[in-house]
Design a protein around this motif. Structure first.
Motif, mmCIF file in Angstrom:
data_model
loop_
_atom_site.group_PDB
_atom_site.id
_atom_site.type_symbol
_atom_site.label_atom_id
_atom_site.label_comp_id
_atom_site.label_asym_id
_atom_site.label_seq_id
_atom_site.Cartn_x
_atom_site.Cartn_y
_atom_site.Cartn_z
ATOM 1 N N TYR A 15 0.823 -1.208 0.000
ATOM 2 C CA TYR A 15 0.000 0.000 0.000
ATOM 3 C C TYR A 15 0.859 1.260 0.000
ATOM 4 O O TYR A 15 0.573 2.228 -0.708
ATOM 5 C CB TYR A 15 -0.941 0.013 1.211
ATOM 6 N N ALA A 16 1.912 1.259 0.803
ATOM 7 C CA ALA A 16 2.795 2.424 0.868
ATOM 8 C C ALA A 16 3.494 2.650 -0.469
ATOM 9 O O ALA A 16 3.556 3.777 -0.969
ATOM 10 C CB ALA A 16 3.823 2.244 1.985
ATOM 11 N N LEU A 17 4.001 1.584 -1.069
ATOM 12 C CA LEU A 17 4.686 1.720 -2.355
ATOM 13 C C LEU A 17 3.735 2.203 -3.443
ATOM 14 O O LEU A 17 4.096 3.041 -4.270
ATOM 15 C CB LEU A 17 5.320 0.388 -2.768
ATOM 16 N N ASN A 18 2.507 1.700 -3.441
ATOM 17 C CA ASN A 18 1.530 2.149 -4.429
ATOM 18 C C ASN A 18 1.191 3.617 -4.226
ATOM 19 O O ASN A 18 1.070 4.370 -5.197
ATOM 20 C CB ASN A 18 0.265 1.301 -4.368
ATOM 21 N N THR A 19 1.058 4.040 -2.977
ATOM 22 C CA THR A 19 0.755 5.447 -2.693
ATOM 23 C C THR A 19 1.855 6.349 -3.233
ATOM 24 O O THR A 19 1.588 7.340 -3.915
ATOM 25 C CB THR A 19 0.599 5.666 -1.177
ATOM 26 N N TYR A 20 3.118 6.010 -2.962
ATOM 27 C CA TYR A 20 4.227 6.818 -3.471
ATOM 28 C C TYR A 20 4.272 6.783 -4.996
ATOM 29 O O TYR A 20 4.519 7.790 -5.637
ATOM 30 C CB TYR A 20 5.560 6.347 -2.889
ATOM 31 N N ARG A 21 4.028 5.609 -5.605
ATOM 32 C CA ARG A 21 4.045 5.517 -7.064
ATOM 33 C C ARG A 21 2.998 6.445 -7.665
ATOM 34 O O ARG A 21 3.277 7.188 -8.602
ATOM 35 C CB ARG A 21 3.784 4.085 -7.528
ATOM 36 N N VAL A 22 1.803 6.435 -7.097
ATOM 37 C CA VAL A 22 0.730 7.296 -7.610
ATOM 38 C C VAL A 22 1.103 8.766 -7.439
ATOM 39 O O VAL A 22 0.994 9.556 -8.378
ATOM 40 C CB VAL A 22 -0.610 6.986 -6.905
ATOM 41 N N LEU A 23 1.562 9.137 -6.271
ATOM 42 C CA LEU A 23 1.897 10.538 -6.018
ATOM 43 C C LEU A 23 3.049 11.027 -6.895
ATOM 44 O O LEU A 23 3.039 12.169 -7.355
ATOM 45 C CB LEU A 23 2.242 10.743 -4.546
ATOM 46 N N LEU A 24 4.022 10.167 -7.130
ATOM 47 C CA LEU A 24 5.199 10.586 -7.887
ATOM 48 C C LEU A 24 4.998 10.540 -9.395
ATOM 49 O O LEU A 24 5.823 11.047 -10.147
ATOM 50 C CB LEU A 24 6.406 9.728 -7.494
#
Length: 56
Positions: A15-24
């Motif tokens: 979940y954390a990695l997906n959140t950063y991927r989306v934001l970046l």
């Protein structure tokens, strides 16, 4: 207790990695990332293509 932490981390990490991927990947013109840790900042700088528009 450590086993519980590992299970939580295993569930949280995707979940954390997906959140950063989306934001970046949602920057319209520019995405800037800065780290207060020099080692992390150096690593981030290595991810930028040479001669690109990024400034440090």
């Amino acid at each position: 207790m450590a086993e519980h932490s590992e299970k939580y981390a295993d569930k949280y990490l995707p979940y954390a990695l997906n959140t950063y991927r989306v934001l970046l990947t949602r920057g319209t013109h520019t995405t800037r990332i800065h780290s207060t840790d020099p080692t992390t900042q150096h690593f981030l700088n290595t991810l930028i293509r040479p001669g690109g528009p990024a400034t440090v």
